[in-house]
Design a protein around this motif. Structure first.
Motif: not given
Length: 199
Positions: A79, A188, A190-191, A158, A162-163
């Motif tokens: 990412t 997406a 997401t973390y 996002g 978080k995304s």
């Protein structure tokens, strides 16, 4: 002496009947010929429609394979916000892949000047397409005209904060360069953080 006259056969009436039978037969022959020609044209049209549908399906599946590969690659933790992408890069080597900071200009205008080419292991690609021969792969299967391509661009954070959002675009070709499909998805990543201090 009584003379009996036998009735004469009228050859004129018989000839007229034969003439009508000939004309009727010719009309039936013309009708049958027209029906046969119409069916032949209809079958030819159906064959073309089937061939075009098959080409569309092949190109769509090729584009989808490139798209899924790109999504899998992002899911492996690759990412970030990306960097500028330029040229044609071999995506079969994962180290060559990257996320692009510049968006793909016009996805429908093919071929893309900047792209990552991904060839699935079982795909046979041969310029000009056509069918495989015994020396080039599975006999009777199609040669794809061009290697599928993909492009990953960073869209930003996002709405949830978080995304990280990415636009993934894939293009695939069928047995000729005139049959192409372009697919896109928004992916997406997401973390989430987990509070390890609590119970």
């Amino acid at each position: 002496m009584n003379h009996f006259m036998l009735p004469r056969s009228h050859s004129k009436g018989r000839t007229a009947q034969q003439g009508i039978a000939l004309i009727t037969s010719l009309l039936i022959l013309v009708i049958v010929t027209l029906v046969a020609v119409s069916m032949y044209r209809s079958f030819g049209l159906q064959e073309k429609i089937t061939g075009n549908t098959l080409e569309k399906q092949r190109s769509l599946l090729a584009a989808d394979s490139a798209l899924r590969y790109a999504e899998w690659w992002i899911n492996q933790g690759n990412t970030g916000t990306g960097s500028a992408c330029a040229g044609v890069v071999n995506a079969n080597t994962q180290a060559n892949m990257k996320i692009c900071s510049n968006a793909l200009g016009m996805p429908a205008v093919l071929p893309w000047a900047n792209r990552f080419e991904y060839k699935p292991p079982t795909m046979t690609v041969l310029g000009g397409g056509g069918l495989n021969t015994a020396t080039s792969g599975v006999v009777g299967d199609v040669n794809y005209a061009t290697v599928p391509s993909l492009y990953i661009s960073y869209l930003g954070i996002g709405p949830d904060g978080k995304s990280m959002l990415y636009q993934v675009t894939g293009v695939g070709y069928g047995g000729s360069t005139t049959s192409a499909s372009v697919v896109q998805s928004t992916y997406a990543m997401t973390y989430a953080t987990k509070d390890l201090s609590g119970p």
